[in-house]
Design a protein around this motif. Structure first.
Motif, PDB file in Angstrom:
ATOM      1  N   ARG A 101      24.608 -66.946  16.265  1.00  0.00           N
ATOM      2  CA  ARG A 101      25.618 -66.241  17.040  1.00  0.00           C
ATOM      3  C   ARG A 101      26.914 -67.036  17.052  1.00  0.00           C
ATOM      4  O   ARG A 101      26.914 -68.255  17.127  1.00  0.00           O
ATOM      5  CB  ARG A 101      25.139 -66.015  18.468  1.00  0.00           C
ATOM      6  CG  ARG A 101      24.668 -64.585  18.618  1.00  0.00           C
ATOM      7  CD  ARG A 101      24.494 -64.192  20.027  1.00  0.00           C
ATOM      8  NE  ARG A 101      23.531 -65.027  20.698  1.00  0.00           N
ATOM      9  CZ  ARG A 101      23.256 -64.891  21.975  1.00  0.00           C
ATOM     10  NH1 ARG A 101      23.856 -63.986  22.700  1.00  0.00           N
ATOM     11  NH2 ARG A 101      22.360 -65.669  22.543  1.00  0.00           N
ATOM     12  N   ARG A 168      26.892 -72.723  26.071  1.00  0.00           N
ATOM     13  CA  ARG A 168      27.983 -72.126  25.287  1.00  0.00           C
ATOM     14  C   ARG A 168      28.948 -73.248  24.926  1.00  0.00           C
ATOM     15  O   ARG A 168      29.920 -73.516  25.626  1.00  0.00           O
ATOM     16  CB  ARG A 168      28.718 -71.048  26.105  1.00  0.00           C
ATOM     17  CG  ARG A 168      27.865 -69.864  26.506  1.00  0.00           C
ATOM     18  CD  ARG A 168      27.572 -68.932  25.338  1.00  0.00           C
ATOM     19  NE  ARG A 168      26.752 -67.800  25.770  1.00  0.00           N
ATOM     20  CZ  ARG A 168      25.427 -67.754  25.656  1.00  0.00           C
ATOM     21  NH1 ARG A 168      24.752 -68.766  25.143  1.00  0.00           N
ATOM     22  NH2 ARG A 168      24.759 -66.696  26.056  1.00  0.00           N
ATOM     23  N   GLY A 232       8.041 -65.165  21.757  1.00  0.00           N
ATOM     24  CA  GLY A 232       7.611 -65.142  23.155  1.00  0.00           C
ATOM     25  C   GLY A 232       8.057 -66.385  23.890  1.00  0.00           C
ATOM     26  O   GLY A 232       9.189 -66.829  23.706  1.00  0.00           O
ATOM     27  N   THR A 251      14.090 -54.506  16.481  1.00  0.00           N
ATOM     28  CA  THR A 251      15.230 -55.192  17.089  1.00  0.00           C
ATOM     29  C   THR A 251      16.553 -54.775  16.456  1.00  0.00           C
ATOM     30  O   THR A 251      16.679 -54.744  15.234  1.00  0.00           O
ATOM     31  CB  THR A 251      15.034 -56.715  16.969  1.00  0.00           C
ATOM     32  OG1 THR A 251      13.897 -57.079  17.757  1.00  0.00           O
ATOM     33  CG2 THR A 251      16.258 -57.477  17.457  1.00  0.00           C
ATOM     34  N   GLY A 256      21.439 -60.657  25.379  1.00  0.00           N
ATOM     35  CA  GLY A 256      20.911 -60.382  26.709  1.00  0.00           C
ATOM     36  C   GLY A 256      19.403 -60.365  26.805  1.00  0.00           C
ATOM     37  O   GLY A 256      18.851 -60.119  27.877  1.00  0.00           O
ATOM     38  N   ALA A 257      18.699 -60.663  25.707  1.00  0.00           N
ATOM     39  CA  ALA A 257      17.230 -60.683  25.768  1.00  0.00           C
ATOM     40  C   ALA A 257      16.755 -61.724  26.775  1.00  0.00           C
ATOM     41  O   ALA A 257      15.846 -61.476  27.578  1.00  0.00           O
ATOM     42  CB  ALA A 257      16.639 -60.972  24.394  1.00  0.00           C
ATOM     43  N   PHE A 261      14.601 -61.088  30.196  1.00  0.00           N
ATOM     44  CA  PHE A 261      13.400 -61.899  30.414  1.00  0.00           C
ATOM     45  C   PHE A 261      13.463 -62.571  31.791  1.00  0.00           C
ATOM     46  O   PHE A 261      12.533 -62.473  32.594  1.00  0.00           O
ATOM     47  CB  PHE A 261      13.306 -62.953  29.301  1.00  0.00           C
ATOM     48  CG  PHE A 261      12.180 -63.929  29.448  1.00  0.00           C
ATOM     49  CD1 PHE A 261      10.975 -63.727  28.784  1.00  0.00           C
ATOM     50  CD2 PHE A 261      12.320 -65.061  30.245  1.00  0.00           C
ATOM     51  CE1 PHE A 261       9.924 -64.642  28.922  1.00  0.00           C
ATOM     52  CE2 PHE A 261      11.279 -65.971  30.386  1.00  0.00           C
ATOM     53  CZ  PHE A 261      10.073 -65.759  29.730  1.00  0.00           C
ATOM     54  N   ALA A 294      11.824 -58.032  24.940  1.00  0.00           N
ATOM     55  CA  ALA A 294      11.670 -57.320  23.657  1.00  0.00           C
ATOM     56  C   ALA A 294      12.384 -55.966  23.711  1.00  0.00           C
ATOM     57  O   ALA A 294      13.159 -55.628  22.803  1.00  0.00           O
ATOM     58  CB  ALA A 294      10.190 -57.142  23.330  1.00  0.00           C
TER      59      ALA A 294
HETATM   60  P1  ATP Z   1      20.034 -64.594  24.833  1.00  0.00           P
HETATM   61  O1  ATP Z   1      20.862 -65.841  24.919  1.00  0.00           O
HETATM   62  O2  ATP Z   1      20.258 -63.781  23.588  1.00  0.00           O
HETATM   63  O3  ATP Z   1      20.086 -63.757  26.053  1.00  0.00           O
HETATM   64  P2  ATP Z   1      17.827 -66.463  24.807  1.00  0.00           P
HETATM   65  O4  ATP Z   1      18.104 -67.292  23.597  1.00  0.00           O
HETATM   66  O5  ATP Z   1      18.082 -67.003  26.143  1.00  0.00           O
HETATM   67  O6  ATP Z   1      18.527 -65.016  24.658  1.00  0.00           O
HETATM   68  P3  ATP Z   1      15.422 -65.554  23.576  1.00  0.00           P
HETATM   69  O7  ATP Z   1      14.441 -66.621  23.350  1.00  0.00           O
HETATM   70  O8  ATP Z   1      16.215 -65.065  22.426  1.00  0.00           O
HETATM   71  O9  ATP Z   1      16.328 -66.010  24.784  1.00  0.00           O
HETATM   72  O10 ATP Z   1      14.718 -64.264  24.182  1.00  0.00           O
HETATM   73  C1  ATP Z   1      14.110 -64.235  25.450  1.00  0.00           C
HETATM   74  C2  ATP Z   1      12.837 -63.437  25.380  1.00  0.00           C
HETATM   75  O11 ATP Z   1      13.104 -62.093  24.942  1.00  0.00           O
HETATM   76  C3  ATP Z   1      11.833 -63.992  24.396  1.00  0.00           C
HETATM   77  O12 ATP Z   1      11.035 -64.974  25.016  1.00  0.00           O
HETATM   78  C4  ATP Z   1      11.057 -62.746  24.000  1.00  0.00           C
HETATM   79  O13 ATP Z   1      10.080 -62.450  24.960  1.00  0.00           O
HETATM   80  C5  ATP Z   1      12.114 -61.647  24.033  1.00  0.00           C
HETATM   81  N1  ATP Z   1      12.726 -61.456  22.709  1.00  0.00           N
HETATM   82  C6  ATP Z   1      13.895 -61.972  22.255  1.00  0.00           C
HETATM   83  N2  ATP Z   1      14.157 -61.589  21.000  1.00  0.00           N
HETATM   84  C7  ATP Z   1      13.136 -60.798  20.617  1.00  0.00           C
HETATM   85  C8  ATP Z   1      12.807 -60.060  19.424  1.00  0.00           C
HETATM   86  N3  ATP Z   1      13.593 -60.088  18.351  1.00  0.00           N
HETATM   87  N4  ATP Z   1      11.645 -59.353  19.407  1.00  0.00           N
HETATM   88  C9  ATP Z   1      10.834 -59.317  20.480  1.00  0.00           C
HETATM   89  N5  ATP Z   1      11.089 -59.976  21.627  1.00  0.00           N
HETATM   90  C10 ATP Z   1      12.216 -60.702  21.717  1.00  0.00           C
END
Ligand code: ATP
Length: 320
Positions: A101, A168, A232, A251, A256-257, A261, A294
């Motif tokens: 990103r 960031r 996960g 996906t 915002g994942a 979560f 997810a």
């Molecule tokens: P962001 O900064 O994009 O909000 P992050 O880096 O803090 O995300 P991630 O580890 O990317 O957190 O995602 C958080 C959770 O969302 C993961 O633990 C998983 O459960 C789910 N997740 C994220 N991306 C995917 C994906 N491509 N497919 C399925 N589940 C996902």
């Protein structure tokens, strides 16, 4: 139900209309509401929880649009302030072809950085069950002092503290300053959520190794969670540790994942603060949080793709 107060930045993300391009290559940008703490508040409200957001935006069209969106999403917006002079923060964000990103921020300074301690709705914080925050509000004054005062008030009132640093780097003067700033409030948290990449950044070690993750452990923590996208998450407590697998979905946009979560997990904690002492209950909450994370990746934007409870339960059922 018990209230969760999320504190920090709320801003506009401008995201390229097509995926996999750099910011320079992008032709058109779509306006997407964002700011991790604001996303978390929306995630909780979407799941039927009681969420409030505290932060500052500009007294401009973007600021009012964001505040109205939160209200419409069912988030308590009493804690939102409007700055007469500074603008609502803007961020240009893209997911490049290599999966990395890229962020570019417009903050000189933006309204979120100007929240003052005297503007804090401390009553809101003291009533809460959980106080959630990130690290962007620590980068400069006066917001940093407001952040510290809010944490202190929460702690004194027996509110649980939840920290998702959301590193960031472009916003900090240097990577060292980021590391020090992020770690400066580390020990106060009851639970911390970091991503694999953040473990690597903070420890300079291999995030897959449990002892590397545990070097981030503090004895005040009840729980440390490490998320890893589609894989996960892993959880670490004083008594147990383990992994909870993620869900396979189509996906489209992972923005915002992590917030979906965290929102889902905090909503589970608000209902049962003793979750940390029971590994099965903890795992159940993390299964739910993984499902919410997810689902949030299956549509563009952080907030429009947030799931409700039934959607998350369906994904869990289907995958069994
Ligand atoms: P962001 O900064 O994009 O909000 P992050 O880096 O803090 O995300 P991630 O580890 O990317 O957190 O995602 C958080 C959770 O969302 C993961 O633990 C998983 O459960 C789910 N997740 C994220 N991306 C995917 C994906 N491509 N497919 C399925 N589940 C996902």
């Amino acid at each position: 139900s018990p209230m969760i107060v999320s504190f920090g930045e709320m801003l506009i993300d401008f995201v390229p209309d097509v995926a996999g391009v750099s910011l320079a290559e992008s032709y058109a940008f779509i306006k997407a509401p964002g700011g991790a703490p604001a996303n978390v508040a929306c995630a909780i409200a979407k799941l039927g929880g009681n969420a409030a957001f505290i932060g500052k935006v500009g007294d401009d069209e973007f600021g009012h649009m964001l505040a109205n969106l939160l209200k419409k999403s069912g988030v308590n917006s009493e804690g939102i302030c409007f700055d007469k002079d500074a603008r609502t923060a803007l961020a240009f964000v893209t997911l490049k072809a290599d999966g990395q990103r890229e962020f570019m921020f417009y903050r000189s300074p933006s309204a979120d950085m100007l929240l003052k301690e005297s503007e804090l709705k401390l009553d809101l914080i003291k009533q809460a069950k959980i106080f959630h925050y990130g690290s962007i509000s620590l980068i400069s004054e006066p917001c940093k002092s407001a952040h510290m005062a809010a944490m202190k008030a929460a702690k004194q009132a027996g509110v649980l503290l939840s920290y998702d640093p959301n590193v960031r780097l472009p916003l900090w003067p240097s990577p060292e300053a980021a590391r020090d700033g992020i770690k400066s409030i580390w020990a106060q948290a009851d639970f911390v959520k970091v991503s694999d990449d953040e473990v690597e950044f903070l420890t300079k070690g291999d995030p897959k190794k449990d002892d590397v993750v545990m070097s981030l452990w503090n004895d005040n923590f009840k729980l440390l969670i490490v998320t890893d996208g589609p894989e996960g998450c892993r959880y670490f407590t004083k008594k147990f540790k383990g992994k909870v697998n993620g869900y396979k979905v189509k996906t489209i946009d992972t923005t915002g994942a992590g917030d979906a979560f965290v929102g889902a997990f905090l909503q589970a904690v608000a209902k049962d603060p003793n979750l940390f002492n029971d590994e099965n209950k903890l795992k159940e909450a993390l299964v739910f949080a993984n499902a919410c994370g997810a689902i949030s990746t299956t549509q563009k934007g952080a907030i429009p793709s947030l799931p409700d409870k039934a959607q998350a339960e369906n994904l869990i059922k289907e995958a069994k």
